[in-house]
Design a protein around this motif. Structure first.
Motif, short mmCIF file in Angstrom:
data_model
loop_
_atom_site.label_atom_id
_atom_site.label_comp_id
_atom_site.label_asym_id
_atom_site.label_seq_id
_atom_site.Cartn_x
_atom_site.Cartn_y
_atom_site.Cartn_z
N ALA A 47 -22.94 -17.97 38.61
CA ALA A 47 -23.03 -17.24 39.14
C ALA A 47 -23.14 -17.21 40.57
O ALA A 47 -22.62 -16.72 41.49
CB ALA A 47 -24.75 -16.91 39.14
N GLN A 48 -24.08 -18.63 40.98
CA GLN A 48 -23.79 -19.11 42.60
C GLN A 48 -22.19 -19.07 43.28
O GLN A 48 -21.61 -18.38 44.36
CB GLN A 48 -24.62 -20.09 43.07
N GLU A 49 -21.16 -19.65 41.74
CA GLU A 49 -19.77 -19.68 42.69
C GLU A 49 -19.03 -18.59 42.46
O GLU A 49 -18.75 -18.43 43.97
CB GLU A 49 -19.40 -20.13 41.81
N ARG A 50 -19.72 -17.86 42.19
CA ARG A 50 -18.88 -16.41 41.51
C ARG A 50 -19.51 -15.52 43.21
O ARG A 50 -18.28 -14.97 43.78
CB ARG A 50 -19.51 -15.91 40.72
N ARG A 51 -20.90 -15.74 43.72
CA ARG A 51 -20.94 -15.25 44.46
C ARG A 51 -20.54 -15.52 45.60
O ARG A 51 -19.86 -14.76 46.88
CB ARG A 51 -22.63 -15.25 44.94
N ASN A 52 -19.83 -17.06 45.53
CA ASN A 52 -19.61 -17.47 46.60
C ASN A 52 -17.55 -16.90 47.11
O ASN A 52 -17.48 -16.91 48.46
CB ASN A 52 -20.02 -18.84 46.95
N ALA A 53 -17.27 -16.79 46.29
CA ALA A 53 -15.81 -16.60 45.81
C ALA A 53 -16.07 -15.21 45.69
O ALA A 53 -15.31 -14.57 47.32
CB ALA A 53 -15.76 -16.80 44.85
N ALA A 54 -16.87 -14.04 45.44
CA ALA A 54 -16.63 -12.49 46.11
C ALA A 54 -16.93 -12.28 47.57
O ALA A 54 -16.48 -11.77 48.79
CB ALA A 54 -18.02 -11.54 45.55
N SER A 55 -17.80 -13.44 48.10
CA SER A 55 -18.26 -12.66 49.61
C SER A 55 -16.91 -13.33 50.43
O SER A 55 -17.10 -12.32 51.61
CB SER A 55 -19.16 -13.71 50.17
N LYS A 56 -16.13 -14.27 49.72
CA LYS A 56 -14.96 -14.71 50.97
C LYS A 56 -14.33 -13.49 50.13
O LYS A 56 -13.02 -13.27 51.03
CB LYS A 56 -14.73 -15.86 50.63
N ASP A 57 -14.13 -13.06 49.36
CA ASP A 57 -12.73 -11.55 48.87
C ASP A 57 -13.20 -10.51 49.44
O ASP A 57 -12.43 -9.96 50.30
CB ASP A 57 -12.78 -11.57 47.26
N ILE A 58 -14.60 -10.30 50.60
CA ILE A 58 -14.56 -9.11 51.16
C ILE A 58 -14.11 -8.54 52.07
O ILE A 58 -13.36 -7.50 52.54
CB ILE A 58 -16.23 -9.27 51.14
N GLY A 59 -14.20 -9.92 52.30
CA GLY A 59 -13.03 -10.60 54.69
C GLY A 59 -11.44 -10.36 54.46
O GLY A 59 -11.24 -9.73 55.35
N LYS A 60 -11.65 -10.88 52.57
CA LYS A 60 -9.60 -10.38 52.63
C LYS A 60 -9.52 -8.76 52.31
O LYS A 60 -8.52 -8.66 52.73
CB LYS A 60 -9.51 -11.62 51.61
N ALA A 61 -10.21 -8.40 51.40
CA ALA A 61 -9.73 -7.33 51.21
C ALA A 61 -9.97 -6.63 52.31
O ALA A 61 -8.65 -5.65 52.27
CB ALA A 61 -11.25 -6.91 50.59
#
Length: 426
Positions: A47-61
């Protein structure tokens, strides 16, 4: 306390050790608790890994102008944050459950400890002296002391209830003399450092030496959530709690003469007369902190230090090796010293010396560092009575009693008694 990693790798050996203590197999239950904890930790990591990845994808989006995807990712991150918070609390509960289960199990006996589930399987190791015999009928200690008007149970009971005694006059002085003699011997000849420790301790100290959580009913608790010490083993051993010691500082040998307080829960009907089983009593305690390879040798040394007390007092005794089922909770190997009491026509325990291995050290996180080696290792702890003062008083009164009702003062105690050679009598 045990290392769950060791149990996972040695489950059969662990269950055999618990069987020697009279317990059912424990390894499978403990490993199942650890599996639940590990699986939960793995899910948290995912879950932590997914949260980190999603946080990065926010900036990309946002950078690409995809606001809808950015909002969806922000919502996902918020849910993951909440889930992680709840998951971390669940992890703490699972860890506490495993720790609780581990902390409630007794130590594993050494291989050379006799098999057996109670005192009937204890093995006599050696004797000193022969049982004292008299030309008259031997009295028990409370009848001997009554002649000297030095032991008042009814007076103590009026102010404190049962299992207390009030000592007076030369009997009180004799008890004090015994304690002073023991401390002088253990510090002056045996190399122990004298300590005057607190008599009140917190939960953590009793947990470290294994009295908590399992034996709380045997203890006295104060209104401010501290505990009266059941033995000076507790504060003396906790002197190294949380410590990272250099191997060159070991062994540490300390001793203290303190009052001890025990509620004696579950002992109703046992030794109700006299001083054998009291709520409050004095004891000279011995504690050693050493390395794993030296701990068994230190046990032999410690029991020898306790034996010397009885030898100097010229009291007959025997040394018993306790069976696996009769040892104390934290012990890996125990020697009991039993002194001869002619009034009871029996040997009774007056000292118990135990090696605990790293059982207490793990609970206290007490470790040491060897020169030239990486990492820290857990120390080994030992404790023993050097010896119980009240029971020594009983033994002196019974073994040195005279037909005229007096008591001969042992030679070694006379300097502490102002040169007095006899208490009471004709």
């Amino acid at each position: 306390m045990f290392d769950i990693k060791w149990i996972r790798d040695n489950d059969a050996a662990f269950d055999r050790a618990m069987a020697r203590r009279g317990l059912e197999p424990q390894a499978a239950r403990l490993i199942a608790l650890d599996d639940r904890r590990r699986e939960h930790i793995a899910s948290l990591q995912q879950a932590q890994e997914r949260r980190n990845a999603a946080s990065k994808d926010i900036g990309k989006a946002k950078a690409s102008g995809d606001e809808e995807r950015a909002r969806a990712l922000i919502e996902e991150v918020a849910k993951l944050k909440s889930a992680l918070h709840e998951g971390e609390e669940a992890e703490r509960e699972l860890t506490a459950e495993l720790t609780r289960a581990l902390s409630e199990l007794p130590n594993m006996p050494h291989d050379d400890v006799p098999e057996g589930l109670d005192e009937s399987a204890n093995v006599e190791l050696r004797r000193f002296g022969t049982p004292t015999e008299f030309a008259f009928e031997a009295k028990e200690h409370f009848d001997v002391a009554a002649g000297a008007e030095g032991m008042a149970f009814e007076t103590a009971a009026a102010m404190s209830g049962s299992r207390f005694v009030l000592l007076k006059g030369q009997i009180a002085r004799l008890e004090r003399a015994l304690g002073q003699f023991m401390m002088d011997l253990q510090t002056g000849e045996h190399g122990y450092t004298e300590v005057s420790p607190p008599l009140l301790v917190r939960d953590e100290a009793l947990y470290g030496t294994s009295q908590l959580p399992k034996f709380s009913e045997d203890l006295f608790r104060t209104t401010d959530d501290r505990w009266l010490i059941p033995t000076a083993e507790v504060p003396l051993t906790n002197m190294v709690a949380g410590a990272s010691l250099d191997e060159t500082a070991l062994p540490i040998r300390v001793t203290a003469l303190t009052p001890c307080f025990r509620s004696e829960a579950g002992s109703a009907g046992r030794d109700v007369r006299g001083m054998l089983r009291q709520h409050q009593f004095w004891k000279c305690e011995l504690v050693s902190i050493t390395t794993p390879d030296a701990s068994l040798g230190e046990l032999e040394r410690m029991v020898g230090c306790a034996e010397t007390v009885l030898q100097r007092l010229e009291l007959p005794y025997r040394v018993m090796t306790l069976s696996a089922g009769d040892m104390g909770f934290a012990a890996r190997k125990t020697y009991d010293i039993e002194v001869w009491l002619p009034g009871q026509n029996a040997y009774r325990e007056i000292s118990s010396c135990s090696v605990c291995g790293d059982f207490q050290a793990r609970r206290m996180n007490a470790r040491y560092r060897s020169e030239g080696e990486k990492g820290l290792k857990f120390v080994h702890t030992l404790n023993g009575s050097g010896i119980a003062v009240g029971r020594a008083l009983i033994a002196v009164l019974e073994n040195y009693q005279c037909e005229d009702g007096g008591v001969i003062v042992p030679d070694v105690l006379r300097p502490y008694m102002g040169g007095l050679e006899k208490i009471g009598g004709a």
